[in-house]
Design a protein around this motif. Structure first.
Motif, PDB file in Angstrom:
ATOM      1  N   PHE A   1      -7.602  -4.758  -0.185  1.00  0.00           N
ATOM      2  CA  PHE A   1      -7.486  -5.756  -0.236  1.00  0.00           C
ATOM      3  C   PHE A   1      -8.805  -6.468   0.804  1.00  0.00           C
ATOM      4  CE2 PHE A   1      -3.821  -4.815  -3.078  1.00  0.00           C
ATOM      5  CZ  PHE A   1      -3.447  -5.781  -3.526  1.00  0.00           C
TER       6      PHE A   1
ATOM      7  N   SER B   1       8.073  -2.049  -9.894  1.00  0.00           N
ATOM      8  CA  SER B   1       8.133  -3.740  -8.599  1.00  0.00           C
ATOM      9  C   SER B   1       9.946  -3.774  -8.155  1.00  0.00           C
ATOM     10  CB  SER B   1       7.350  -4.651  -8.774  1.00  0.00           C
ATOM     11  OG  SER B   1       7.599  -5.737  -8.401  1.00  0.00           O
TER      12      SER B   1
ATOM     13  N   ALA C   1       0.968  -1.002  -0.101  1.00  0.00           N
ATOM     14  CA  ALA C   1       0.150  -0.015   0.342  1.00  0.00           C
ATOM     15  C   ALA C   1       0.831   1.115  -0.099  1.00  0.00           C
ATOM     16  CB  ALA C   1      -0.896   0.090   1.373  1.00  0.00           C
TER      17      ALA C   1
ATOM     18  N   ILE D   1      -2.381 -11.294  -9.705  1.00  0.00           N
ATOM     19  CA  ILE D   1      -1.557 -11.092  -8.181  1.00  0.00           C
ATOM     20  C   ILE D   1      -0.956 -11.488  -7.231  1.00  0.00           C
ATOM     21  CG2 ILE D   1      -1.656  -8.734  -9.119  1.00  0.00           C
ATOM     22  CD1 ILE D   1      -3.773  -8.173  -6.276  1.00  0.00           C
TER      23      ILE D   1
ATOM     24  N   GLY E   1       4.996 -11.207  -2.279  1.00  0.00           N
ATOM     25  CA  GLY E   1       4.713 -11.162  -1.197  1.00  0.00           C
ATOM     26  C   GLY E   1       2.846 -11.161  -0.817  1.00  0.00           C
TER      27      GLY E   1
ATOM     28  N   ASP F   1      -6.199   1.696   0.025  1.00  0.00           N
ATOM     29  CA  ASP F   1      -5.175   2.731  -0.345  1.00  0.00           C
ATOM     30  C   ASP F   1      -6.320   3.167  -1.468  1.00  0.00           C
ATOM     31  OD1 ASP F   1      -4.055   1.685  -2.786  1.00  0.00           O
ATOM     32  OD2 ASP F   1      -3.741   0.067  -1.843  1.00  0.00           O
TER      33      ASP F   1
HETATM   34  P1  ADP Z   1       5.659  -7.069  -5.122  1.00  0.00           P
HETATM   35  O1  ADP Z   1       7.230  -7.544  -4.329  1.00  0.00           O
HETATM   36  O2  ADP Z   1       5.765  -6.809  -6.134  1.00  0.00           O
HETATM   37  O3  ADP Z   1       4.902  -6.119  -4.164  1.00  0.00           O
HETATM   38  P2  ADP Z   1       3.285  -8.847  -4.553  1.00  0.00           P
HETATM   39  O4  ADP Z   1       3.370  -9.937  -4.042  1.00  0.00           O
HETATM   40  O5  ADP Z   1       3.625  -8.159  -3.130  1.00  0.00           O
HETATM   41  O6  ADP Z   1       4.827  -8.333  -5.566  1.00  0.00           O
HETATM   42  O7  ADP Z   1       2.162  -7.937  -5.763  1.00  0.00           O
HETATM   43  C1  ADP Z   1       2.188  -8.167  -6.840  1.00  0.00           C
HETATM   44  C2  ADP Z   1       1.841  -7.220  -7.622  1.00  0.00           C
HETATM   45  O8  ADP Z   1       0.373  -6.644  -7.372  1.00  0.00           O
HETATM   46  C3  ADP Z   1       3.227  -6.061  -7.380  1.00  0.00           C
HETATM   47  O9  ADP Z   1       4.022  -5.766  -8.218  1.00  0.00           O
HETATM   48  C4  ADP Z   1       1.818  -5.315  -7.372  1.00  0.00           C
HETATM   49  O10 ADP Z   1       1.947  -4.823  -9.165  1.00  0.00           O
HETATM   50  C5  ADP Z   1       0.042  -5.313  -7.092  1.00  0.00           C
HETATM   51  N1  ADP Z   1       0.326  -4.604  -5.790  1.00  0.00           N
HETATM   52  C6  ADP Z   1       0.033  -5.488  -5.214  1.00  0.00           C
HETATM   53  N2  ADP Z   1      -0.368  -4.357  -4.166  1.00  0.00           N
HETATM   54  C7  ADP Z   1      -1.132  -3.291  -4.693  1.00  0.00           C
HETATM   55  C8  ADP Z   1      -1.220  -1.941  -4.205  1.00  0.00           C
HETATM   56  N3  ADP Z   1      -1.409  -1.440  -3.014  1.00  0.00           N
HETATM   57  N4  ADP Z   1      -1.689  -1.711  -5.208  1.00  0.00           N
HETATM   58  C9  ADP Z   1      -1.129  -1.447  -6.416  1.00  0.00           C
HETATM   59  N5  ADP Z   1      -0.248  -2.428  -6.493  1.00  0.00           N
HETATM   60  C10 ADP Z   1       0.046  -3.601  -5.953  1.00  0.00           C
END
Ligand code: ADP
Length: 426
Positions: free
Chosen positions: A417, A381, A322, A369, A390, A356
């Motif tokens: 989320f 990212s 976020a 995602i 994550g 967010d």
């Molecule tokens: P990362 O380490 O790339 O953040 P995550 O598995 O946590 O990997 O998230 C996967 C993808 O989801 C991210 O690369 C991003 O593109 C998208 N994402 C996750 N959370 C958010 C958010 N709060 N706002 C926008 N995009 C998000």
């Protein structure tokens, strides 16, 4: 004299008439019994009224009916056993004769090959339309040996393990082939996931490691570099070592979650205390990025039990994202409330939203995602130090709590989320 002859004739005629009537009656009795046996039912009685020979016939017919009943019950017993075994098998079973004509199948085979009607008495090739299966059956027939092969079905995208064993008569001659089809699609899919995972991990490790190697070599070959250059090189190295560290940490988390090494240490959850401790951990980071952080807890939350350490990991991952994707001036809200009852889901669940006002996630990326290494915006990212793991860790932790997680998002407006955790009585 004439009178005597006439009387004798009359007596003989009457006797013969009686005899004929008796014989007709006897045949009628025999006929009734044979007809009943022929129809598959059991006559009420086998007693034939008449001479001894007739009674013998009755006894003979009774023996015949007994034998038929015994045979019938034996056949139905064996038939039931065979059918029950075949019907209970998850593997598809098919028996084919030496001409390649299908003689027997079970329901699982019909389901595996999407057959709407029974293929018995039809050719195996014509029915299954798969040359590879046909080849295995032929080889089993020709060699008289059991054959094994994995079959990939293009149309249904199924993977089947086929074993074809020759069926022999008591003299050892091959009568046909008994083929069993085991659906191994899930195993294949897991193999593929594992292969992809190893490939992804190698790819993720290769980039920072090769950068590392390059810079270290450069430093070694140029010991006289100016201080500022050395300092900026060390900064790059530090950034990549942080990334490597994050990756290794996430990989270890996944490994621990998958092996269930440490299990879940469930304890009652106090929403207010838990969320304010999370806020405390994150307050400075939010302040530094000028993003507002709010907590909203509805009254009368259902009581739930959670593994506090793992749930913290969930919120750390979600808040890190976020913060990464919300520009200064935006806000992040943690909202806990009773989950609405829907379908089979009980109204005693707790729903926690992480909302967010950041960049949002494109609709095309939203369904992916939670997959490992999936990044909606790859360059961003990576630049922000993301591992792409994550959210898959978040999903895994929520799932082992018996809960679910999903995301809603509008590009430019923000993302939510939504975590649902089962209530203590659910
Ligand atoms: P990362 O380490 O790339 O953040 P995550 O598995 O946590 O990997 O998230 C996967 C993808 O989801 C991210 O690369 C991003 O593109 C998208 N994402 C996750 N959370 C958010 C958010 N709060 N706002 C926008 N995009 C998000």
């Amino acid at each position: 004299m004439n009178w005597v002859l006439v009387s004798a004739f009359l007596i003989l005629a009457i006797l013969s008439l009686r005899q004929r009537r008796r014989t007709r009656e006897e045949w009628r009795q025999i006929g009734r019994i044979i007809e009943a046996i022929g129809e598959g039912s059991r006559p009420k009685s086998f007693i034939l009224h008449g001479e001894k020979a007739l009674q013998q016939i009755g006894i003979g017919l009774e023996k015949l009916a007994d034998q038929r009943d015994r045979l019938e019950s034996q056949i139905s017993r064996e038939g039931f056993n065979l059918q029950a075994i075949l019907a209970s098998m998850v593997e598809g079973v098919m028996v084919v004769d030496v001409d390649g004509v299908i003689r027997l199948v079970n329901d699982s085979l019909l389901a595996l090959f999407d057959l709407k009607t029974t293929p018995v008495n039809r050719g195996a090739l014509h029915t299954l339309r798969d040359a590879a299966i046909e080849a295995v059956l032929r080889k089993a027939l020709a060699t008289g040996e059991v054959q094994f092969r994995e079959i990939e079905m293009i149309a249904s995208k199924r993977h089947l393990a086929l074993s074809a064993a020759p069926v022999r008569d008591s003299a050892g001659a091959v009568l046909g082939v008994a083929a069993t089809f085991h659906d191994i699609s899930r195993v294949k899919q897991l193999e593929e996931v594992r292969r992809d995972f190893v490939a992804n991990v190698s790819h993720e490790l290769r980039t920072p490691l090769s950068i590392f190697q390059g810079y270290v070599e450069m430093l070694r070959e140029n010991p006289e570099l100016p201080r500022e250059e050395i300092s900026s090189t060390l900064q790059v190295l530090s950034k990549h070592s942080t990334r490597l560290n994050a990756l290794v940490e996430d990989l270890l988390s996944i490994a621990r979650l998958e092996s269930r090494q440490d299990g879940l240490k469930l304890a009652p959850w106090d929403a207010a205390r838990f969320l304010s401790s999370v806020e405390e951990d994150w307050r400075l980071k939010f302040q530094a990025q000028e993003v507002r952080f709010c907590i909203e807890i509805a009254p009368d939350l259902p009581s739930i039990c959670v593994d506090h350490f793992k749930l913290e990991q969930v919120f750390n991952n979600l808040l890190e994202n976020a913060l990464k994707y919300t520009p200064a001036g935006g806000s992040v809200t943690l909202r806990a409330a009773q989950a609405p009852a829907s379908g089979e889901l009980s109204g005693t669940d707790v729903e926690i939203r992480v909302i967010d006002t950041g960049s949002g996630i494109p609709a095309a990326d939203l369904p992916h995602i939670f997959e490992r290494f999936y990044r909606a915006d790859k360059a961003r990212s990576r630049a922000l130090g993301g591992t792409g793991l994550g959210l898959s860790i978040v999903k895994h932790i929520v799932q082992i709590h018996g809960g679910s997680v999903r995301a809603e998002s509008v590009v430019g407006s923000g993302s939510s989320f939504i975590i649902r955790l089962p209530g203590a009585t659910a």
